[in-house]
Scaffold this motif. Structure first.
Motif, short mmCIF file in Angstrom:
data_model
loop_
_atom_site.label_atom_id
_atom_site.label_comp_id
_atom_site.label_asym_id
_atom_site.label_seq_id
_atom_site.Cartn_x
_atom_site.Cartn_y
_atom_site.Cartn_z
N ALA A 180 -10.01 4.92 22.51
CA ALA A 180 -10.00 4.81 21.04
C ALA A 180 -8.81 5.58 20.46
O ALA A 180 -8.84 6.01 19.30
CB ALA A 180 -11.31 5.34 20.48
N ALA A 181 -7.75 5.72 21.26
CA ALA A 181 -6.59 6.53 20.86
C ALA A 181 -6.03 6.11 19.51
O ALA A 181 -5.56 6.94 18.74
CB ALA A 181 -5.50 6.43 21.93
N GLU A 182 -6.10 4.80 19.23
CA GLU A 182 -5.50 4.27 18.00
C GLU A 182 -6.53 4.07 16.90
O GLU A 182 -6.22 3.50 15.86
CB GLU A 182 -4.83 2.92 18.33
CG GLU A 182 -3.79 3.06 19.42
CD GLU A 182 -3.33 1.72 20.01
OE1 GLU A 182 -3.80 0.67 19.54
OE2 GLU A 182 -2.52 1.76 20.94
N SER A 183 -7.78 4.47 17.15
CA SER A 183 -8.86 3.93 16.32
C SER A 183 -9.82 4.95 15.76
O SER A 183 -10.95 4.60 15.41
CB SER A 183 -9.62 2.88 17.14
OG SER A 183 -8.71 1.85 17.49
N ALA A 200 -15.79 8.19 24.62
CA ALA A 200 -14.64 7.60 23.92
C ALA A 200 -13.55 8.66 23.81
O ALA A 200 -13.84 9.85 23.70
CB ALA A 200 -15.04 7.11 22.52
N CYS A 201 -12.29 8.21 23.87
CA CYS A 201 -11.15 9.14 23.87
C CYS A 201 -10.23 8.85 22.69
O CYS A 201 -9.89 7.70 22.43
CB CYS A 201 -10.35 8.99 25.16
SG CYS A 201 -11.33 9.38 26.62
N PHE A 202 -9.83 9.90 22.02
CA PHE A 202 -8.91 9.79 20.89
C PHE A 202 -7.59 10.48 21.21
O PHE A 202 -7.53 11.35 22.08
CB PHE A 202 -9.52 10.43 19.63
CG PHE A 202 -10.78 9.76 19.18
CD1 PHE A 202 -10.74 8.51 18.57
CD2 PHE A 202 -12.02 10.35 19.39
CE1 PHE A 202 -11.90 7.87 18.16
CE2 PHE A 202 -13.19 9.73 18.99
CZ PHE A 202 -13.14 8.49 18.37
N SER A 203 -6.55 10.08 20.49
CA SER A 203 -5.24 10.72 20.63
C SER A 203 -4.78 11.23 19.28
O SER A 203 -5.02 10.60 18.25
CB SER A 203 -4.21 9.72 21.16
OG SER A 203 -2.90 10.20 20.95
N PHE A 204 -4.11 12.38 19.29
CA PHE A 204 -3.51 12.94 18.07
C PHE A 204 -2.01 13.11 18.26
O PHE A 204 -1.40 14.07 17.79
CB PHE A 204 -4.20 14.25 17.70
CG PHE A 204 -5.69 14.14 17.68
CD1 PHE A 204 -6.32 13.28 16.79
CD2 PHE A 204 -6.47 14.84 18.59
CE1 PHE A 204 -7.71 13.13 16.79
CE2 PHE A 204 -7.86 14.70 18.60
CZ PHE A 204 -8.48 13.85 17.70
N ASN A 205 -1.44 12.15 18.98
CA ASN A 205 0.01 12.08 19.14
C ASN A 205 0.66 11.86 17.76
O ASN A 205 -0.01 11.45 16.82
CB ASN A 205 0.30 10.92 20.10
CG ASN A 205 1.78 10.76 20.37
OD1 ASN A 205 2.54 11.72 20.33
ND2 ASN A 205 2.20 9.54 20.61
N GLY A 206 1.96 12.12 17.67
CA GLY A 206 2.64 12.07 16.38
C GLY A 206 2.55 10.75 15.65
O GLY A 206 2.64 10.71 14.42
N ASN A 207 2.39 9.64 16.36
CA ASN A 207 2.37 8.35 15.68
C ASN A 207 0.95 7.85 15.41
O ASN A 207 0.76 6.76 14.90
CB ASN A 207 3.17 7.30 16.47
CG ASN A 207 2.52 6.95 17.79
OD1 ASN A 207 1.45 7.46 18.13
ND2 ASN A 207 3.16 6.07 18.55
#
Ligand SMILES: *Cc1c(COP(=O)(O)O)cnc(C)c1O
Length: 399
Positions: A180-183, A200-207
């Motif tokens: 769910a990196a984008e979601s 579920a996995c999330f991302s907090f990368n700069g974009n």
């Protein structure tokens, strides 16, 4: 006609930029003033409980990035070296890489054509027709490997068809790890993405929709999963005082400084999602009449419209996505194609796959437009005007 280009006076419009207009400075300062800057500190646990509360998941474990969250999630889901994991072929490469880090083999699943998410029919076809039960384990007949998990990606902020995927997973005793990196902020059947997930996995990368500069989070309803994830991400430390470790763990914990950014960002997430949805609606209304077709939303889904993306079909608009991208770049407007699907990526060549041609088509034709939530209507108008000026010309050229 004027001799100077109308783009000369305008600033560059990037695809997506972080917005840092909330409490970022004050929380980071609080962190520095307190001296708690490393992987222990109140902002890490606060960010975890905030994300858990926001998504509706019971537990959250912060990680150094989204890729590390995925790697950890697969290990916790019981994926072992030599296993197989079903993965969306249309994704950013980190998803498939995480499977490799666990020593497992991706089986690449194509997208369904409507919302571009992992196609449950292909999942079903693979499990029913290519696998057999042997000694209580699900085995891929062609490779002889055990199939262990399904890793759907919620592509571009739109949830995958989880009901269908979860039903197949239950029938075949597979774990579902959601990328769910984008979601973060998307909903599926009235619940936030992350709620009710195995993991579920999330991302907090700069974009991404909210950012820590870099960071990730794993959420789950299972206390054991959360505990095991916490253990693996903190070097598998077994004693609070002594350096005693029973396993090879990882240094995957998020630092307190970055978590402070995350806490501030999360406070603004709903505003960002609204902003991205407003942008997608604006593009759709202005540019669909020209023949571009916008990524649509399933009736039971609410997308974050992370990157606002359209199909540029040369038969409809008279030019390719690459041509349109390059012409917009001359107007200082950044657009970008989607990822090369994993089945075409040299990094993952030779993986087994279930393909229908949808991801190939999206790779050729999909183009993402500037989606920073703070984009002003005047800038959106400038972007759409640029597209309007480019496309009819192209249509005339091919006619
Ligand atoms: C961004 C992204 C990741 C990786 O997250 P990082 O925080 O950059 O490691 C994984 N999967 C998808 C689908 C992504 O978009």
């Amino acid at each position: 006609m004027s001799t100077t280009s109308d783009s000369d006076n305008f600033p560059f419009v990037p695809l997506s930029e972080p917005c840092l207009q909330g409490n970022e400075w004050s929380y980071v300062k609080e962190c520095l003033d307190s001296g708690w800057i490393s992987s222990v500190g109140s902002f890490v646990s606060r960010f975890e409980s905030d994300v858990a509360r926001y998504t509706g998941a019971e537990f959250a474990v912060a990680t150094v990035n989204g890729t590390a969250a995925l790697h950890t999630a697969l290990l916790v889901a019981g994926v072992e070296p030599g296993d197989e994991v079903l993965v969306s072929t249309l994704t950013f490469i980190a998803t498939a890489n995480a499977v490799r880090y666990a020593g497992a083999h991706p089986v690449l699943i194509d997208s369904e054509p409507r919302y571009w998410q992992m196609d449950p029919a292909l999942v079903s076809e693979f499990l029913n027709q290519k696998c057999v039960w042997r000694d209580g384990e699900l085995i891929n007949r062609a490779t002889g490997r055990r199939v262990r998990a399904i890793l759907p990606v919620h592509v571009l902020g739109h949830p995958a068809d989880l009901a269908a995927i979860r039903a197949e997973a239950a029938r075949f005793e597979l774990r579902v790890v959601e990328d769910a990196a984008e979601s973060l902020g998307a909903s599926y059947q009235g619940r936030r993405v992350g709620a009710g997930a195995d993991i579920a996995c999330f991302s907090f990368n700069g974009n991404k929709t909210i950012t820590c500069g870099g960071g990730g989070m794993l959420v789950t309803d299972s206390a054991q999963v959360a505990e095991r994830a916490r253990y693996l991400t903190t070097q598998a430390k077994d004693d609070p005082v002594e350096y005693i470790h029973h396993e090879v763990g990882f240094n995957y914990r998020l630092t307190n400084v970055l978590a402070a950014l995350g806490v501030a960002q999360l406070e603004q997430l709903d505003k960002y999602v609204q902003g991205r949805r407003r942008i997608a609606a604006y593009y759709q209304q202005r540019l669909e009449p020209l023949g571009l077709r916008w990524h649509s939303e399933a009736p039971d889904a609410r997308s974050t419209c992370w990157l606002s993306t359209a199909i540029v079909d040369p038969e409809r608009v008279g030019m390719t996505a690459v041509q349109l991208r390059d012409l917009l770049a001359q107007k200082k407007i950044q657009t970008r194609r989607l990822w090369q699907p994993m089945h075409l990526s040299p990094a993952h060549r030779g993986c087994e796959s279930m393909l229908s041609g949808v991801a190939d088509r999206l790779f050729q034709m999909a183009l993402s437009f500037p989606s920073t939530p703070s984009l002003e209507t005047a800038t959106l108008d400038r972007i759409c005007t640029a597209v309007e000026r480019i496309l009819p010309t192209a249509a005339r050229r091919v006619a």
